[in-house]
Design a protein around this motif. Structure first.
Motif, short mmCIF file in Angstrom:
data_model
loop_
_atom_site.label_atom_id
_atom_site.label_comp_id
_atom_site.label_asym_id
_atom_site.label_seq_id
_atom_site.Cartn_x
_atom_site.Cartn_y
_atom_site.Cartn_z
N LEU A 29 -60.12 -1.16 12.10
CA LEU A 29 -59.76 -2.28 12.96
C LEU A 29 -59.82 -3.58 12.16
O LEU A 29 -58.83 -4.29 12.04
CB LEU A 29 -60.68 -2.33 14.18
CG LEU A 29 -60.24 -3.28 15.30
CD1 LEU A 29 -58.84 -2.98 15.77
CD2 LEU A 29 -61.23 -3.20 16.47
N HIS A 30 -60.98 -3.89 11.60
CA HIS A 30 -61.12 -5.05 10.71
C HIS A 30 -61.65 -4.54 9.38
O HIS A 30 -62.75 -3.98 9.31
CB HIS A 30 -62.06 -6.09 11.31
CG HIS A 30 -61.56 -6.66 12.60
ND1 HIS A 30 -61.86 -6.10 13.82
CD2 HIS A 30 -60.76 -7.74 12.85
CE1 HIS A 30 -61.26 -6.81 14.78
NE2 HIS A 30 -60.60 -7.80 14.22
N TYR A 31 -60.90 -4.76 8.33
CA TYR A 31 -61.19 -4.12 7.05
C TYR A 31 -62.38 -4.71 6.32
O TYR A 31 -62.93 -4.06 5.42
CB TYR A 31 -59.95 -4.23 6.15
CG TYR A 31 -58.83 -3.31 6.51
CD1 TYR A 31 -58.96 -1.93 6.39
CD2 TYR A 31 -57.61 -3.80 6.96
CE1 TYR A 31 -57.92 -1.07 6.70
CE2 TYR A 31 -56.55 -2.95 7.27
CZ TYR A 31 -56.72 -1.59 7.15
OH TYR A 31 -55.68 -0.74 7.45
N THR A 32 -62.81 -5.91 6.67
CA THR A 32 -63.78 -6.59 5.81
C THR A 32 -64.99 -7.07 6.59
O THR A 32 -65.63 -8.07 6.25
CB THR A 32 -63.09 -7.76 5.07
OG1 THR A 32 -61.76 -7.37 4.69
CG2 THR A 32 -63.83 -8.11 3.79
N VAL A 33 -65.35 -6.34 7.65
CA VAL A 33 -66.56 -6.60 8.42
C VAL A 33 -67.29 -5.28 8.59
O VAL A 33 -66.67 -4.26 8.90
CB VAL A 33 -66.24 -7.19 9.82
CG1 VAL A 33 -67.52 -7.47 10.59
CG2 VAL A 33 -65.40 -8.46 9.69
N PRO A 34 -68.61 -5.24 8.39
CA PRO A 34 -69.33 -3.99 8.61
C PRO A 34 -69.22 -3.51 10.06
O PRO A 34 -69.17 -4.32 10.99
CB PRO A 34 -70.79 -4.35 8.26
CG PRO A 34 -70.68 -5.54 7.36
CD PRO A 34 -69.48 -6.30 7.85
N GLU A 35 -69.20 -2.21 10.25
CA GLU A 35 -69.14 -1.60 11.57
C GLU A 35 -70.40 -1.97 12.38
O GLU A 35 -71.53 -1.87 11.89
CB GLU A 35 -69.01 -0.10 11.45
CG GLU A 35 -69.34 0.73 12.67
CD GLU A 35 -68.45 0.41 13.87
OE1 GLU A 35 -68.88 0.72 15.00
OE2 GLU A 35 -67.34 -0.14 13.69
N GLY A 36 -70.19 -2.34 13.64
CA GLY A 36 -71.29 -2.81 14.47
C GLY A 36 -72.18 -1.73 15.04
O GLY A 36 -73.35 -1.98 15.35
N SER A 37 -71.67 -0.49 15.21
CA SER A 37 -72.49 0.55 15.83
C SER A 37 -73.64 0.99 14.94
O SER A 37 -74.57 1.64 15.42
CB SER A 37 -71.62 1.75 16.21
OG SER A 37 -71.10 2.40 15.07
#
Length: 878
Positions: free
Chosen positions: A371-379
């Motif tokens: 979804l967003h390539y340059t942000v760590p996954e929130g889960s």
């Protein structure tokens, strides 16, 4: 030929895949439920630069482009493609080309910001119209200047500037603080920007992009997050105005992080794992399923990783950890199976049925739906709403580095989770029809499983480079593994390498030249055989220092193909000819012998680092090069130097190695012999030239209860079990029906057999034997030869030829002799040229953890090496 399943995390909206030619065939997501488009549903015309339009199926007579509410037009006259255009667009060379009338070329910027059609009078007096693909002309008009723009949030003296590339938008505004903030367009780049006050920092925002959307045939105003987001709110609802250099986002010691010594790619030994698998069921972890689990030094999982690091593992490869689309990020929103899974029989179908009911909404996802390539996954964060994910990802890197391991990220730039007006589409709602790769009819390519991207386009290629550089600089990631790298242009991956090489400790805080790169170089789909550009495939990446996965040796070790209807088809380490099972697909004894010897030739090439020009005697007695050994109609050897090919026996795709052997070894095979075959199979990668990868837990006989595609199978089937008292995962029920039901008749009797569930002693013994292999590799310089010439000089197969022993492979490497014996009998390998030369069993094995291997002997007068059944033994001269 179909010969490899490559599965990825696709929720029900993005189904599992099966790739071609070493990759997988993927099931495309269902179409978005948008309104039907007005006008042509196809886009057969392609505006490839400001001068030229190509129109598939058109007559080669006058035509025009129509745009705007009053049907303004750009006149087209019949033309031809220039040599440069044919080189840039080889797949279009057979279609009619048209030249834009010089008087109308200035209309292009206006025409591109609204509805656009190609029209032509036909020979019968009718009128033909079609939509127009515009990536080429956008690159021509804006790409050269826009590629140098800084996109996303950028801070200067505490004040943020937000920038987005949207050349076809009519207007772009910023939604922040419940208000609409206008943005200014730069007509030379197509970039929109706005500078805000200091108090914008930390606030959520979205872009309001008013743009023509061909998929719905109307102008829309999309409320969309920033494709260059640096932080997000929970479930990716909003971007956050965030400065990654802010002091509060740096965990203690971040600026002084001491990394383990860099290991050259050709010597890298890599452990592949998924973040949630690592700790979800580790009772000793204080942060199960989270980034912070890698800071729990005393947990069973971290102790195991540290022991691997001390033995010679140098990198941990993390499955995708960027923001992905379909996992609820808040724990309260994550569904859990509502059954007592442990109460069911080991061959029951109840477990998979229960897990499947919550799979679409649980916490589990491999993460191959970007979804967003340059942000760590929130889960994976303790709090998905804000910047905790940034801090905790950095702490994860610190934890791995502190354990002696460098961190590799699995990155997936080859597709997006969705396209068009789908809520999970970001790029395509900002510049419709640009970032996705379009087929000749205008449809989005889905050969990668999902909505394919087009890194051959300037700004998608820029996004790939910019994103990787951000992970390297801001998160101190030590390597990158490219998913389906063959769908990228070679030039794009080399641009990544060049950008990383420019990073220096003094300027950027990292040494980019020490960052390793490798990926899946499969050749398939609409880009296959360099149809659109020179791809980053196995053959094409040779000599670049960027490795590709070597599926040749993998298939030889395991046997058959993941596409086999009967999973019992055997290979070198699973009993072909030497310990046959009852599967008719294995063929007659004579056929098995021939195929086994061919597999041994594939393994010889693999052990050299899969070198194309390495010359040796094959099992038929002929002198051949590595490229002369056949692999499903293609050359087996393709590497130019050690480090070009990455060896592996299993990874997250397909059945684990233990499960593959469970299917393939005869059912009567005891636990100890299964474990020994596992070690020999792992040794074919661990003792090869060039980098090698193993799936986390393979040294612990990890099982996923025969699940061939566990992307959506939840913790029950996927979790790693570091404590052997919890078993190895085998017998947790029949694997999910969606991808495995055709194998259930074979799986059920195996899962019901208690003899196939190894005990603690067997698991511990296997792990220790694998660590011995790592120590041998780490301490013997001959396993890290730098050039093809050095490999040719130092490495040989002295018993290869018409009389070689089926099931036994003997390799001489400088002062070492390695014997791989997969037969059920003790093997005697006499090398006359070594008679009188002193050899002894390598001290790591002679005084190691396996008493059976310790019985391997060498008879000096005759040059005979004697190796126990199902054993790999390493002998050292002197």
């Amino acid at each position: 030929m179909l010969h490899r399943i490559r599965s990825a995390a696709r929720r029900p909206a993005v189904a599992a895949l099966a790739l071609l030619a070493g990759a997988a065939a993927l099931v495309a997501p269902p179409p978005a439920t948008a309104a039907p488009p007005s006008g042509p549903s196809e886009a057969l015309a392609q505006w490839i630069d400001r001068d030229t339009v190509v129109w598939k199926g058109a007559e080669h007579t006058a035509a025009q482009l129509e745009f705007g509410s009053h049907a303004a037009r750009i006149r087209l006259v019949p033309g031809t493609l220039s040599p440069a255009e044919r080189l840039a667009h080889p797949h279009l060379t057979g279609y009619p080309a048209f030249t834009v009338d010089p008087r109308d070329r200035g209309l292009a910027p206006t025409a591109l910001r609204g509805r656009l059609l190609a029209a032509q009078r036909t020979a019968d007096g009718g009128r033909a119209t079609t939509g127009v693909q515009i990536p080429g002309v956008l690159d021509d008009l804006y790409g050269a200047r826009a590629r140098h723009a800084t996109l996303g949030p950028d801070f200067h003296h505490g004040r943020p500037t937000l920038t987005v590339w949207a050349p076809t938008a009519r207007t772009v505004a910023l939604e922040l603080d419940g208000r609409r903030v206008p943005m200014r367009r730069d007509d030379t780049t197509g970039v929109w920007r706005v500078t805000g006050a200091r108090d914008w920092a930390g606030k959520p925002y979205r872009y309001l992009v008013t743009v023509w959307a061909p998929t719905v045939g109307k102008t829309v105003t999309n409320k969309v997050t920033d494709p260059y987001s640096t932080a997000l709110t929970a479930d990716s609802a909003r971007s956050l105005v965030t400065d990654l250099d802010a002091p509060e986002l740096a965990p203690p010691g971040w600026s002084r992080l001491a990394k383990p010594a860099a290991v050259p790619l050709r010597r890298a030994r890599i452990q592949e794992l998924q973040i949630r698998d690592f700790s979800a069921e580790d009772r000793t972890s204080r942060h199960p399923g989270r980034y912070l689990a890698f800071t729990d030094r005393r947990s069973d999982g971290m102790r195991h990783l540290a022991s691997l690091a001390r033995s010679g593992t140098s990198y941990v490869h993390l499955l995708p950890a960027f923001d992905f689309a379909t996992t609820p990020e808040r724990p309260a929103d994550q569904a859990r199976p509502g059954c007592d899974l442990a109460s069911y029989a080991p061959d029951s179908d109840r477990q998979q049925d229960c897990v499947a009911k919550t799979a679409a909404h649980d916490a589990y996802n491999w993460g191959y739906d970007p979804l967003h390539y340059t942000v760590p996954e929130g889960s994976y964060a303790s709090d998905p709403d804000g910047t905790a994910r940034t801090v905790e990802f950095r702490r994860m890197v610190q934890g791995l580095n502190g354990a002696g391991l460098r961190a590799v990220m699995d990155v997936v730039y080859n597709h997006t989770a969705a396209s068009g007006q789908d809520p999970h589409s970001v790029l395509d709602r900002i510049v419709p029809g640009y970032y996705q790769r379009l087929l000749d009819d205008g449809g989005v390519a889905t050969s990668t499983c999902c909505s394919g991207t087009a890194p051959e386009h300037t700004m998608m290629g820029k996004l790939v480079v910019d994103s990787v550089v951000t992970w390297a600089k801001e998160y101190k990631v030590d390597g990158f593994r490219f998913d389906l790298m063959g769908h990228h242009p070679k030039a794009n991956i080399l641009a990544v390498r060049k950008a990383l090489d420019a990073l220096t400790p003094a300027k950027d805080g990292v040494d980019g030249k020490k960052i390793i790169l490798y990926g899946e170089g499969w050749n398939f789909g609409e880009a296959a055989n360099d149809a659109r550009f020179v791809q980053a495939t196995q053959r094409n990446m040779a000599g670049t220092g960027i490795a590709t996965f070597n599926d040749r040796a993998r298939d030889a070790v395991r046997g058959g193909s993941p596409f086999d209807a009967d999973p019992r088809v055997q290979g070198f380490a699973s009993g072909l000819y030497t310990d046959p099972n009852s599967a008719q697909e294995n063929g007659s004894p004579a056929e098995q012998r021939t195929r086994l010897l061919h597999y041994q030739d594939l393994l010889k090439v693999g052990l050299t680092g899969n070198l194309a020009d390495y010359t040796f005697t094959d099992s038929t007695g002929h002198r051949v090069k590595g490229s002369g050994i056949d692999y499903n109609g293609t050359p087996a050897g393709y590497a130019a130097a050690p480090g070009d090919a990455l060896a592996y026996a299993d990874a997250h795709d397909n059945e684990t190695l233990y499960d593959a052997l469970a299917y393939k070894l005869p059912p009567r095979t005891g636990a100890a012999d299964r474990a020994r075959m596992q070690v020999v199979a792992l040794a074919t990668a661990a003792l090869s030239q060039g980098p090698a990868l193993s799936q986390a837990g393979s040294d612990l006989l990890r099982s996923k209860s025969l699940d061939r595609n566990s992307f959506d199978s939840g913790d029950w089937f996927n979790a790693l079990h570091w404590n052997c008292a919890d078993g190895n995962g085998f017998g947790r029920g029949l694997p999910p029906a969606a991808d495995n039901k055709d194998k259930w008749p074979y799986a059920r009797p195996l899962l019901a057999d208690p003899a196939l569930r190894p005990g603690c002693a067997t698991i511990r013994h296997t792990a220790a034997a694998y660590r011995d292999l790592l120590r041998i590799h780490a301490t013997e310089p001959a396993f890290g030869l730098p050039t093809a010439a050095a490999v040719q000089k130092a490495l040989s197969f002295p018993l290869s030829g018409k009389d070689e022993t089926p099931g036994v492979l003997t390799m001489r490497l400088a002062n070492l002799v390695i014997v791989f014996n997969v037969t059920p009998q003790r093997a005697h390998q006499t090398v006359p040229s070594l008679a009188g030369t002193p050899y002894t069993l390598h001290p790591t094995q002679a005084h190691g953890t396996d008493p059976t291997t310790a019985t391997a002997t060498y008879t000096r007068p005759s040059g005979t090496f004697t190796v126990p059944a199902r054993t790999v033994a390493v002998f050292r001269r002197g």
